[in-house]
Design a protein around this motif. Structure first.
Motif, mmCIF file in Angstrom:
data_model
loop_
_atom_site.group_PDB
_atom_site.id
_atom_site.type_symbol
_atom_site.label_atom_id
_atom_site.label_comp_id
_atom_site.label_asym_id
_atom_site.label_seq_id
_atom_site.Cartn_x
_atom_site.Cartn_y
_atom_site.Cartn_z
ATOM 1 N N PRO A 1 0.834 -1.217 0.000
ATOM 2 C CA PRO A 1 0.000 0.000 0.000
ATOM 3 C C PRO A 1 0.866 1.263 0.000
ATOM 4 N N CYS A 2 0.334 2.362 -0.528
ATOM 5 C CA CYS A 2 1.066 3.634 -0.531
ATOM 6 C C CYS A 2 1.165 4.171 0.898
ATOM 7 N N GLN A 3 2.166 5.004 1.123
ATOM 8 C CA GLN A 3 2.281 5.746 2.384
ATOM 9 C C GLN A 3 2.341 4.839 3.614
ATOM 10 N N ILE A 4 3.083 3.745 3.540
ATOM 11 C CA ILE A 4 3.217 2.960 4.769
ATOM 12 C C ILE A 4 4.651 3.067 5.300
ATOM 13 N N THR A 5 4.749 2.865 6.590
ATOM 14 C CA THR A 5 6.060 2.956 7.242
ATOM 15 C C THR A 5 6.733 1.586 7.215
ATOM 16 N N ILE A 6 7.991 1.583 7.582
ATOM 17 C CA ILE A 6 8.726 0.312 7.676
ATOM 18 C C ILE A 6 8.024 -0.618 8.672
ATOM 19 N N LYS A 7 7.618 -0.041 9.794
ATOM 20 C CA LYS A 7 6.965 -0.848 10.834
ATOM 21 C C LYS A 7 5.693 -1.516 10.295
ATOM 22 N N GLU A 8 4.920 -0.732 9.528
ATOM 23 C CA GLU A 8 3.685 -1.287 8.971
ATOM 24 C C GLU A 8 3.983 -2.361 7.916
ATOM 25 N N ILE B 1 16.528 -6.846 10.396
ATOM 26 C CA ILE B 1 17.485 -5.788 10.056
ATOM 27 C C ILE B 1 16.948 -5.217 8.740
ATOM 28 N N VAL B 2 16.777 -3.899 8.677
ATOM 29 C CA VAL B 2 16.161 -3.302 7.496
ATOM 30 C C VAL B 2 17.143 -2.356 6.807
ATOM 31 N N GLU B 3 17.306 -2.606 5.521
ATOM 32 C CA GLU B 3 18.163 -1.748 4.716
ATOM 33 C C GLU B 3 17.310 -1.202 3.575
ATOM 34 N N ILE B 4 17.358 0.114 3.387
ATOM 35 C CA ILE B 4 16.635 0.697 2.260
ATOM 36 C C ILE B 4 17.637 1.404 1.363
ATOM 37 N N ASN B 5 17.628 1.026 0.112
ATOM 38 C CA ASN B 5 18.561 1.603 -0.874
ATOM 39 C C ASN B 5 19.994 1.594 -0.328
ATOM 40 N N GLU B 6 20.352 0.439 0.202
ATOM 41 C CA GLU B 6 21.706 0.167 0.705
ATOM 42 C C GLU B 6 22.107 0.993 1.929
ATOM 43 N N LYS B 7 21.107 1.478 2.653
ATOM 44 C CA LYS B 7 21.389 2.179 3.903
ATOM 45 C C LYS B 7 20.593 1.505 5.025
ATOM 46 N N ILE B 8 21.305 1.118 6.095
ATOM 47 C CA ILE B 8 20.624 0.494 7.228
ATOM 48 C C ILE B 8 19.775 1.557 7.938
ATOM 49 N N ILE B 9 18.540 1.214 8.222
ATOM 50 C CA ILE B 9 17.667 2.148 8.938
ATOM 51 C C ILE B 9 17.568 1.678 10.401
ATOM 52 N N ASN B 10 17.986 2.532 11.288
ATOM 53 C CA ASN B 10 17.938 2.219 12.719
ATOM 54 C C ASN B 10 16.494 1.916 13.132
ATOM 55 N N ARG B 11 16.356 0.894 13.974
ATOM 56 C CA ARG B 11 14.989 0.471 14.326
ATOM 57 C C ARG B 11 14.174 1.557 15.036
ATOM 58 N N ASN B 12 14.867 2.508 15.635
ATOM 59 C CA ASN B 12 14.144 3.624 16.281
ATOM 60 C C ASN B 12 13.380 4.470 15.260
ATOM 61 N N LEU B 13 13.784 4.347 14.005
ATOM 62 C CA LEU B 13 13.168 5.191 12.966
ATOM 63 C C LEU B 13 12.115 4.447 12.142
ATOM 64 N N ARG C 1 30.622 -5.576 3.371
ATOM 65 C CA ARG C 1 29.212 -5.140 3.454
ATOM 66 C C ARG C 1 28.473 -5.879 4.579
ATOM 67 N N ILE C 2 28.671 -7.194 4.663
ATOM 68 C CA ILE C 2 27.985 -7.974 5.698
ATOM 69 C C ILE C 2 28.408 -7.482 7.095
ATOM 70 N N ALA C 3 29.710 -7.279 7.269
ATOM 71 C CA ALA C 3 30.211 -6.831 8.583
ATOM 72 C C ALA C 3 29.605 -5.479 8.961
ATOM 73 N N LYS C 4 29.541 -4.593 7.988
ATOM 74 C CA LYS C 4 29.014 -3.245 8.283
ATOM 75 C C LYS C 4 27.522 -3.274 8.585
ATOM 76 N N ILE C 5 26.786 -4.098 7.844
ATOM 77 C CA ILE C 5 25.342 -4.224 8.121
ATOM 78 C C ILE C 5 25.139 -4.703 9.559
ATOM 79 N N ALA C 6 25.890 -5.734 9.933
ATOM 80 C CA ALA C 6 25.714 -6.302 11.280
ATOM 81 C C ALA C 6 26.047 -5.255 12.342
ATOM 82 N N ARG C 7 27.097 -4.512 12.134
ATOM 83 C CA ARG C 7 27.479 -3.506 13.133
ATOM 84 C C ARG C 7 26.436 -2.392 13.212
ATOM 85 N N GLU C 8 26.006 -1.928 12.043
ATOM 86 C CA GLU C 8 25.015 -0.838 12.045
ATOM 87 C C GLU C 8 23.695 -1.290 12.648
#
Lengths: 66, 262
Positions: A13-20, A33-45, B86-93
């Motif tokens: 669905p449109c406009q949903i958050t990672i949590k949803e 563990i969530v990565e979006i476009n090769e960037k890890i997103i902290n679970r607080n976000l 990449r795997i190591a960095k994902i795990a750390r982050e």
């Protein structure tokens, strides 16, 4: 809209958050563990981060390994 | 008596009591894995990072690992240094710490590590503040290169991963143990029995990492304990400098004088 979820084009669905999104996929948020476009997103976000069309989303977790 | 105060096992500035590291793969269920970890008294376990299969309902492995045990993420699945990094960095982050076992494998049949790519990953991650434990094909010059690249410990393979073939690389590991004194040497892969684990320690390895031998045993919890005891026994034998004299003739252990028929 579609996103690329673990390499597979997936309709969500449109406009949903990672949590949803995790909840829709029935994934235990505690292990994800969530990565979006090769960037890890902290679970607080996860509650405030909206997914966008075409996002490359990787859902990962730790598993048993030697 | 084992004197633990004088026999510290230190990696990355951290001191451990146990010289046995346990992998968490292939266990029939997570509760048995947890009990095996507890029975082994290991303080360091390895885990892997994978995509979640959204069709399944995966269990959270971390919740089965006892508190205080160091999680070391391996880079299994990486075919080159870039993927390992990449795997190591994902795990750390993601908050799983900075301990990483480098495992770069290109060979599907023998699962032998690619030493060249392993070195690149070791250097990059050590420079980035990780505590790096590379798994490698034993070679003295290469072991020196890993130390120079900043490895916190080095992990030569005993034999092929998951083969339970024991210490096929014993001769070269013995050389590495003699020559490399800057960092701990942990024999990883192939340890299939208590005999193998004790032998690795007797030749002077600092620790042993096992997984398959425990996970596929009929009684994994007892096997975990068996290997842990073997590691301690082998270590004590090494420290005691026992059994070093090998002779091709017998040596009486009872007195040869005062014989009743003399």
């Amino acid at each position: 809209m579609t996103i690329i979820l673990n390499g597979i084009t997936t309709e969500i669905p449109c406009q949903i958050t990672i949590k949803e999104m995790l909840s829709l996929q029935e994934i235990d948020a505690k292990l994800a563990i969530v990565e979006i476009n090769e960037k890890i997103i902290n679970r607080n976000l996860w509650q405030e981060t909206l997914l966008c069309k075409g996002d490359k989303v990787e859902l990962m977790s730790l598993v048993g390994g030697g | 008596m084992e004197n633990r105060i004088n026999d510290e096992f230190i990696i990355g500035g951290r001191s451990f009591h146990s010289r046995f590291l346990l992998g968490t793969g292939k266990f029939g269920n997570k509760q048995v894995m947890r009990e095996a970890i507890i029975a082994s008294q290991t303080e360091i376990v390895t885990v892997a990072l994978r995509r979640i299969d959204t069709q399944k309902n995966p269990e959270n492995i971390v919740s089965f690992i006892p508190d205080g045990v160091v999680l070391m993420v391996n880079t299994s699945g990486a075919h080159n240094a870039k993927e390992a990094i990449r795997i190591a960095k994902i795990a750390r982050e993601a908050g799983y710490g900075d301990w990483v076992k480098i495992e770069v494998i290109n060979d599907a049949k023998y699962l032998l590590p690619d030493n060249e790519e392993t070195l690149k990953a070791t250097e990059a991650l050590a420079n980035d503040g990780f505590i790096v434990l590379p798994y490698f094909h034993p070679d003295l010059y290469f072991a020196r290169s890993l130390v120079a690249a900043g490895a916190a410990a080095i992990m030569p393979l005993g034999s092929l991963i998951g083969s339970n073939q024991g210490l096929k690389m014993e001769m070269i590991i013995t050389v590495i143990v003699e020559e490399i004194t800057e960092v701990p040497i942990i024999v990883d892969a192939g340890i299939g029995s208590a005999t193998d684990a004790a032998r690795a320690m007797e030749i002077g390895a600092d620790a042993v990492l096992a997984n398959t031998a425990v996970a596929i045993a009929e009684n994994p919890v007892m096997m975990a304990r068996s290997l842990a005891l073997a590691v301690s026994a082998g270590r004590m034998g090494f420290l005691a400098k026992g059994g070093r004299t090998s002779m091709m003739r017998a040596q009486a252990s009872s007195p040869l004088d005062g014989l009743l028929n003399g």
